[in-house]
Scaffold this motif. Structure first.
Motif, mmCIF file in Angstrom:
data_model
loop_
_atom_site.group_PDB
_atom_site.id
_atom_site.type_symbol
_atom_site.label_atom_id
_atom_site.label_comp_id
_atom_site.label_asym_id
_atom_site.label_seq_id
_atom_site.Cartn_x
_atom_site.Cartn_y
_atom_site.Cartn_z
ATOM 1 N N ASP A 161 3.248 -17.687 15.910
ATOM 2 C CA ASP A 161 2.386 -16.936 14.834
ATOM 3 C C ASP A 161 1.264 -16.397 15.604
ATOM 4 O O ASP A 161 0.925 -16.522 16.748
ATOM 5 N N TYR A 187 -2.219 -13.265 15.321
ATOM 6 C CA TYR A 187 -3.070 -12.259 14.640
ATOM 7 C C TYR A 187 -2.196 -10.929 14.042
ATOM 8 O O TYR A 187 -2.362 -10.843 12.642
ATOM 9 N N ARG A 212 0.307 -11.796 11.232
ATOM 10 C CA ARG A 212 -0.364 -12.229 10.099
ATOM 11 C C ARG A 212 -1.067 -10.900 9.406
ATOM 12 O O ARG A 212 -0.920 -10.647 8.248
ATOM 13 N N LYS A 213 -1.419 -10.104 10.145
ATOM 14 C CA LYS A 213 -2.166 -8.910 9.721
ATOM 15 C C LYS A 213 -0.765 -7.982 9.275
ATOM 16 O O LYS A 213 -0.951 -7.092 8.196
ATOM 17 N N LYS A 222 2.107 -9.163 7.997
ATOM 18 C CA LYS A 222 2.540 -9.628 6.782
ATOM 19 C C LYS A 222 1.665 -9.928 5.535
ATOM 20 O O LYS A 222 2.092 -10.092 4.471
ATOM 21 N N THR A 228 -1.039 -11.648 5.294
ATOM 22 C CA THR A 228 -1.546 -13.079 5.212
ATOM 23 C C THR A 228 -2.894 -13.226 5.881
ATOM 24 O O THR A 228 -3.331 -14.397 6.170
ATOM 25 N N LEU A 229 -3.338 -12.280 6.772
ATOM 26 C CA LEU A 229 -4.642 -12.378 7.657
ATOM 27 C C LEU A 229 -5.762 -12.582 6.491
ATOM 28 O O LEU A 229 -5.822 -12.125 5.391
ATOM 29 N N LYS A 230 -6.464 -13.554 6.930
ATOM 30 C CA LYS A 230 -7.832 -13.989 6.114
ATOM 31 C C LYS A 230 -8.985 -13.829 6.791
ATOM 32 O O LYS A 230 -9.211 -13.717 7.965
ATOM 33 N N THR A 248 -5.042 -5.250 6.935
ATOM 34 C CA THR A 248 -3.961 -5.441 7.025
ATOM 35 C C THR A 248 -2.854 -4.451 7.173
ATOM 36 O O THR A 248 -3.291 -3.220 6.801
ATOM 37 N N SER A 256 5.448 -3.439 7.037
ATOM 38 C CA SER A 256 5.955 -4.477 7.754
ATOM 39 C C SER A 256 7.647 -4.400 7.638
ATOM 40 O O SER A 256 8.115 -4.771 8.528
#
Length: 360
Positions: free
Chosen positions: A158, A160, A163-164, A166, A168-170, A180, A185
């Protein structure tokens, strides 16, 4: 976007200040740009150079820098990165600008033409960059995110960037991040490599090498409204980034496209013929009858936002041989950009049916 209104130089640089500067008359903008350049040249004792591309923005910057050099008694150094990606007309305009400035100002002017080289001194071509790293697509941020996410997937990790991509970055507070690239994607499945390395290899590395060898600092004609990165840099440093890792002056950061065209029109600055002529619209704004931006001919950044005819459709009409080389498949001696444009559903002058894509 910028909570602290004051940058490292003690001046105010935030969204409100930028809007105020952008609304100023051209004469006021010229005076401010001259002041920033005087400040820059004096700080570095004249050891500066102007990045000259042959395009309209850098031509205006070179003209104003020449005025400052004449005032201060400094030599004007112009540096051109001959990447092989420029419009032929723009490459020719580099010499036109040089000759124009020599005739107009009573100063010493040096024009340096450089190109990207490998460690052995051999020239690096755009085709080599594409083969080794991949295509510059959508934006530098998206290209970099795609490349990093693919590396993470290959390692089964996994990251950064993954996640960015997809979405799903928090944030630290647990809320979804606004930074994001989920919209893009689908590019993870693209049958070609994607990378943001092109600009670094073709322009930035040769520039840094030149700066180190000559012990000069740069002046460029970039504007804050051209990208989020350039806007963020202006918020942080203002026009003159004395404290940046690689110090750089961007004295036209608060200018607009309209300002540049008006300046060229008023001062009769040489303009590459690929731009066409400069006209005024019904609202008093300026525009060109040809291309609006030059940059690198084969660059794919921002193509998704262009109205038709886009840069490749125009290239087919104005530079058919270069268009053919650009679009043709790699195994047939071309750059293979046609298949890239097909994948993201961007028209470029062929009659084939396009792939259905959403959110482009």
């Amino acid at each position: 976007m910028c909570n602290n209104r004051y940058t490292l130089d003690g001046k105010i640089h935030d969204a409100q200040r930028l809007r105020e500067l952008q609304k100023l008359p051209l004469d006021n903008k010229i005076l401010i740009t001259q002041a920033r350049l005087i400040e820059w040249y004096k700080y570095w004792n004249g050891q500066c150079y102007v990045g000259l591309s042959g395009g309209k923005d850098s031509s205006v910057c070179a003209d104003i820098a020449a005025q400052v050099c004449e005032l201060l008694g400094y030599k004007l150094v112009l540096w051109f990165a001959d990447t092989g990606l420029e419009y032929p007309e723009v490459r020719r305009n580099v010499d036109d600008i040089y000759n124009y400035l020599k005739q107009k100002y009573n100063i010493e002017i040096e024009l340096v033409k450089d190109y990207p080289k490998d460690r052995k001194g051999n020239r690096i071509t755009f085709r080599q960059v594409l083969d080794k790293y991949g295509y510059p697509l959508i934006s530098k941020d998206v290209s970099n995110t795609i490349a990093g996410a693919r590396r993470s997937i290959a390692k089964g990790e996994d990251s950064y960037r993954l996640r960015k991509l997809k979405g799903t970055l928090k944030q630290k507070n647990g809320q979804p991040s606004k930074f994001t690239c989920a919209k893009w994607s689908f590019l993870l499945d693209a049958p070609f490599a994607i990378s943001s390395n092109c600009c670094d290899i073709m322009k930035k590395r040769p520039a840094h090498k030149f700066e180190k060898e000559r012990r000069l600092v740069s002046i460029v004609a970039t504007m804050a409204n051209e990208s989020y990165l350039r806007l963020s840099t202006w918020f942080k440093f203002g026009c003159n980034a004395f404290n940046e890792a690689s110090p750089q002056s961007r004295p036209m950061s608060f200018w607009t496209e309209d300002d540049v065209l008006e300046y060229i029109k008023l001062n009769d600055i040489p303009l590459a013929s690929v731009y066409g002529e400069i006209f005024k619209d019904e609202d008093g704004g300026y525009y060109t009858s040809g291309v609006s931006r030059t940059g690198c001919m084969f660059c794919l950044y921002g193509i998704q936002y262009e109205k038709e005819p886009n840069r490749f459709q125009q290239m087919k009409l104005t530079h058919p041989k270069l268009y053919d080389y650009c679009i043709r498949e790699c195994d047939k001696g071309g750059l293979g950009i046609g298949r890239v444009l097909d994948f993201i559903n961007i028209p470029y002058g062929k009659d084939d049916m396009k792939i259905e894509r959403n959110n482009i």
